[in-house]
Design an enzyme around this catalytic site. Structure first.
Site, PDB file in Angstrom:
ATOM      1  N   GLU A  66       0.820  -1.210   0.000  1.00 53.84           N
ATOM      2  CA  GLU A  66       0.000   0.000   0.000  1.00 53.84           C
ATOM      3  C   GLU A  66       0.856   1.262   0.000  1.00 53.84           C
ATOM      4  OE1 GLU A  66      -3.647  -1.730   2.707  1.00 53.84           O
ATOM      5  OE2 GLU A  66      -1.796  -1.127   3.692  1.00 53.84           O
ATOM      6  N   ASP A 237      -7.416  -4.890   8.674  1.00 54.60           N
ATOM      7  CA  ASP A 237      -7.125  -3.625   8.007  1.00 54.60           C
ATOM      8  C   ASP A 237      -7.041  -3.793   6.496  1.00 54.60           C
ATOM      9  OD1 ASP A 237      -4.821  -5.095   7.935  1.00 54.60           O
ATOM     10  OD2 ASP A 237      -3.500  -3.561   8.745  1.00 54.60           O
TER      11      ASP A 237
END
Ligand code: NAD
Length: 350
Positions: A66, A237
């Protein structure tokens, strides 16, 4: 302050893992957690100033990579971070990271830093900063479910910032719990290793879930959660990766960092798109209520947001100058004539 010479801007201070660890020891881990929590809270106060976007995720079978960008108009920052729950089987970490700050007015980088250690610190500082607002008054006992890389940081932040002095630990791998107990001996906390999650949550006013598994896991079921607790759910998450049974969400008041990101990645991905949540920045600036009753279940559906990394990098940058714990990296090309990059290359041939 006079503007730096162009040649000074060519060298970017770099904080290696070794220097980050020295910085933590120089400041003291609990003091640093406290300070980073204050920086994170200060940036939540300035929430409306920041560029905000859900992080840019590249998913694969085993994990995710990410990028987490943001800017306050003066400084731009981003973090590169991975999440690979099966990595530990290969002797690799689940989460590693590095990050950068840059000056918005020139676009030149001003700091490059390791962020694997810093992410653990900022995640723990965020959890404790949120618990400072939401946990029941006088909370002393925390259940820590998931005793991996983040766990000691979470425990110490809750001790330093919220006064937690009893930790009840559970992990599906007993060796992880033994490691956490070993690392926290001498921390001043009473440590109780538990053999089931049910035992771990007994008498806890704060429950932290920080497990890593790429699936819809059910670390906590509805019947395990009593009235009045604060749940700090930070392990889920990613899309398809959650920790709580959704019935808990229906009983709790849910607090999130940035709804567009949390609806994709957090516990609330299990709920309809209009499921009500409270934004943390509004609790912090007093425009939305936090905990309103002793019997309320407060739930921090924490996924980690770019401003928290920005705050942590900002803190490191502010603390670096008087410590010298960095190396200058020759990272930005610096031709004498800014339009003669090719000439610089040719002259370097010797
Ligand atoms: P880790 O792999 O070091 O530790 C995870 C632990 O969870 C392991 O010890 C594992 O045995 C345990 N576990 C797995 N399934 C379990 C279960 N069902 N019950 C009990 N224990 C179980 O990982 P880590 O670095 O500690 O990170 C933990 C999680 O937190 C990861 O999913 C990571 O992505 C997430 N994380 C979130 C944030 C955030 O800002 N919210 C920041 C960092 C990490």
């Amino acid at each position: 302050m006079t503007a730096p010479e162009p040649s000074e801007l060519a060298y970017v201070p770099f904080v290696s893992v070794e220097n980050m660890m020295k910085l933590v020891h120089h400041i003291g881990v609990e003091t640093m957690l406290h300070d980073i929590a204050d920086y994170i809270e200060a940036d939540f106060h300035r929430w409306e100033l920041f560029d905000k976007t859900p992080r840019v995720a590249s998913h694969s079978e085993k994990g995710v990579i990410e990028l987490m960008p943001t800017s306050d108009g003066e400084v731009y920052g981003f973090k590169y971070v991975n999440g690979h729950p099966s990595n530990t089987k290969e002797g690799l970490q689940t989460v590693t990271a590095f990050g950068l700050l840059a000056a918005v007015d020139t676009g030149y980088p001003v700091l490059l830093s390791e962020m694997t250690v810093l992410t653990a610190l900022r995640t723990a500082a965020t959890s404790a900063m949120v618990a400072r607002h939401l946990a029941p008054k006088g909370a002393r006992t925390m259940a820590m479910i998931g005793n991996g890389a983040q766990s000691e940081f979470q425990a110490l932040a809750m001790k330093a910032i919220c006064g937690i002095d009893h930790l009840r630990l559970f992990d599906s791998d007993r060796r992880a719990t033994e490691k956490t107990v070993r690392n926290l001996e001498g921390s001043g906390m009473t440590l109780t290793a538990c053999t089931t999650p049910e035992l771990a949550i007994e008498g806890a006013q704060i429950i932290t879930t920080c497990t890593a598994d790429k699936q819809y896991a059910t670390i906590l079921t509805d019947n395990m959660v009593g009235a009045g607790v604060h749940i700090n759910a930070i392990g889920g998450d990613c899309p398809g990766k959650t920790e709580l049974h959704k019935d808990i969400l229906n009983r709790a008041t849910v607090f999130v960092e940035y709804p567009p990101q949390t609806r994709i990645e957090g516990e609330i991905q299990q709920m309809p798109g209009d499921f009500p949540v409270t934004e943390l920045w509004q609790v912090i600036n007093g425009s939305a209520p936090g905990r309103v009753s002793d019997r309320q279940i407060t739930l921090f559906d924490g996924v980690g947001f770019a401003t928290e990394d920005f705050s942590a990098l900002r803190y490191v940058r502010d603390r670096l100058t008087d410590t010298g714990l960095y190396q200058n990296l020759d990272m930005v090309a610096d031709p004498d004539d800014p339009r003669d990059l090719f000439g610089m290359l040719m002259r370097s041939k010797g």
